[in-house]
Design a protein around this motif. Structure first.
Motif, mmCIF file in Angstrom:
data_model
loop_
_atom_site.group_PDB
_atom_site.id
_atom_site.type_symbol
_atom_site.label_atom_id
_atom_site.label_comp_id
_atom_site.label_asym_id
_atom_site.label_seq_id
_atom_site.Cartn_x
_atom_site.Cartn_y
_atom_site.Cartn_z
ATOM 1 N N GLN A 33 -24.413 -2.658 12.968
ATOM 2 C CA GLN A 33 -23.518 -2.251 14.058
ATOM 3 C C GLN A 33 -22.314 -1.469 13.575
ATOM 4 O O GLN A 33 -21.770 -0.652 14.310
ATOM 5 C CB GLN A 33 -23.009 -3.499 14.822
ATOM 6 C CG GLN A 33 -24.086 -4.346 15.441
ATOM 7 C CD GLN A 33 -24.680 -3.724 16.698
ATOM 8 O OE1 GLN A 33 -24.204 -2.700 17.196
ATOM 9 N NE2 GLN A 33 -25.736 -4.330 17.204
ATOM 10 N N CYS A 34 -21.872 -1.733 12.364
ATOM 11 C CA CYS A 34 -20.555 -1.233 11.965
ATOM 12 C C CYS A 34 -20.546 -0.246 10.804
ATOM 13 O O CYS A 34 -19.485 0.246 10.456
ATOM 14 C CB CYS A 34 -19.627 -2.392 11.613
ATOM 15 S SG CYS A 34 -19.413 -3.586 12.944
ATOM 16 N N THR A 35 -21.670 0.037 10.211
ATOM 17 C CA THR A 35 -21.614 1.027 9.129
ATOM 18 C C THR A 35 -22.517 2.235 9.415
ATOM 19 O O THR A 35 -22.822 3.014 8.534
ATOM 20 C CB THR A 35 -21.974 0.405 7.745
ATOM 21 O OG1 THR A 35 -23.309 -0.073 7.778
ATOM 22 C CG2 THR A 35 -21.026 -0.732 7.385
ATOM 23 N N ALA A 36 -22.917 2.352 10.697
ATOM 24 C CA ALA A 36 -23.770 3.483 11.071
ATOM 25 C C ALA A 36 -22.994 4.794 11.077
ATOM 26 O O ALA A 36 -23.530 5.842 10.730
ATOM 27 C CB ALA A 36 -24.392 3.228 12.443
ATOM 28 N N CYS A 37 -21.720 4.757 11.489
ATOM 29 C CA CYS A 37 -20.957 5.996 11.632
ATOM 30 C C CYS A 37 -19.998 6.243 10.473
ATOM 31 O O CYS A 37 -19.657 7.377 10.196
ATOM 32 C CB CYS A 37 -20.123 5.968 12.908
ATOM 33 S SG CYS A 37 -21.091 5.715 14.394
ATOM 34 N N HIS A 38 -19.500 5.174 9.894
ATOM 35 C CA HIS A 38 -18.513 5.355 8.822
ATOM 36 C C HIS A 38 -18.715 4.318 7.735
ATOM 37 O O HIS A 38 -19.421 3.335 7.910
ATOM 38 C CB HIS A 38 -17.092 5.320 9.384
ATOM 39 C CG HIS A 38 -16.790 4.110 10.226
ATOM 40 N ND1 HIS A 38 -16.767 2.821 9.741
ATOM 41 C CD2 HIS A 38 -16.517 4.015 11.552
ATOM 42 C CE1 HIS A 38 -16.470 1.988 10.718
ATOM 43 N NE2 HIS A 38 -16.336 2.682 11.831
ATOM 44 N N TRP A 95 -11.554 0.638 21.424
ATOM 45 C CA TRP A 95 -11.045 1.981 21.126
ATOM 46 C C TRP A 95 -12.178 2.897 20.644
ATOM 47 O O TRP A 95 -12.302 4.035 21.090
ATOM 48 C CB TRP A 95 -9.934 1.847 20.077
ATOM 49 C CG TRP A 95 -9.431 3.123 19.493
ATOM 50 C CD1 TRP A 95 -8.524 3.974 20.069
ATOM 51 C CD2 TRP A 95 -9.780 3.692 18.224
ATOM 52 N NE1 TRP A 95 -8.292 5.037 19.220
ATOM 53 C CE2 TRP A 95 -9.051 4.895 18.085
ATOM 54 C CE3 TRP A 95 -10.624 3.306 17.181
ATOM 55 C CZ2 TRP A 95 -9.148 5.704 16.957
ATOM 56 C CZ3 TRP A 95 -10.716 4.103 16.061
ATOM 57 C CH2 TRP A 95 -9.987 5.284 15.963
ATOM 58 N N MET A 96 -13.037 2.368 19.796
ATOM 59 C CA MET A 96 -14.165 3.189 19.320
ATOM 60 C C MET A 96 -15.148 3.450 20.454
ATOM 61 O O MET A 96 -15.765 4.517 20.525
ATOM 62 C CB MET A 96 -14.873 2.503 18.144
ATOM 63 C CG MET A 96 -14.096 2.631 16.838
ATOM 64 S SD MET A 96 -14.931 1.830 15.467
ATOM 65 C CE MET A 96 -14.531 0.126 15.777
ATOM 66 N N GLN A 97 -15.262 2.452 21.354
ATOM 67 C CA GLN A 97 -16.168 2.655 22.487
ATOM 68 C C GLN A 97 -15.616 3.737 23.413
ATOM 69 O O GLN A 97 -16.363 4.558 23.939
ATOM 70 C CB GLN A 97 -16.376 1.324 23.234
ATOM 71 C CG GLN A 97 -17.299 0.397 22.454
ATOM 72 C CD GLN A 97 -17.346 -1.025 22.986
ATOM 73 O OE1 GLN A 97 -16.408 -1.495 23.619
ATOM 74 N NE2 GLN A 97 -18.446 -1.716 22.712
#
Ligand code: HEC
Length: 135
Positions: A58-63, A84-86
């Motif tokens: 969930q949390c390392t897909a984009c950064h 905020w990311m959503q």
């Protein structure tokens, strides 16, 4: 015994003695306590836990996980970052996973929890009794 033989013997004894002593030297204070608590995932540096895979997905897909590692937030603080990311960065609805992710972040990356930079630390001591040093 020739001088050269005596020299060689002395050298061998010296090496053996030094080797023996260094081998027995205990690790500096702190090493053991650093390694004894949590393990980290080699790829991301995130704390290894039963929910690590879900958090990674969930949390390392984009950064990079570094964005997580360099922050400490309360549970509410982490939830705000997620909102905020959503809102601004196309993070999807985490659904059922959101609770699991928040549990994980709160546990390991809260303001006063386990990890401090790259070193694993114990929690701060509670109820410390201070005493006056005699001058
Ligand atoms: C859809 C893509 C995406 C996903 C998935 C994603 N993020 Fe982010 N995240 C971003 C973007 C984009 C930024 C802004 C990066 C920047 O500022 O360079 C960011 C920034 C951050 C920051 C820095 C916030 C700040 O205040 O500077 C943190 C912390 C963070 N993300 C944590 C997470 C966590 C935890 C998850 C898992 C729930 C996650 N991210 C999943 C896109 C994503």
């Amino acid at each position: 015994m020739k001088p050269i033989q005596l020299l060689a013997l002395t050298a061998v004894l010296f090496v053996a003695l030094v080797g023996f002593r260094t081998g027995k030297r205990p690790a500096p204070n702190g090493w053991a306590t650093v390694a004894d608590t949590l393990k980290v995932d080699a790829e991301t540096g995130l704390v290894d836990d039963t929910n690590l895979m879900l958090v990674k997905a969930q949390c390392t897909a984009c950064h990079s996980s570094k964005l997580i590692l360099q922050h400490r937030f309360t549970r509410d603080g982490w939830q705000e970052r997620i909102r905020w990311m959503q809102k601004y960065h196309k993070l999807w609805d985490l659904g059922e996973s959101e609770k699991v992710v928040l549990d994980y972040l709160e546990k390991y990356y809260g303001p006063q929890t386990a990890r401090f930079s790259n070193t694993l630390r114990r929690a701060p001591l509670k109820n410390v009794q201070w005493y006056q040093l005699e001058q």
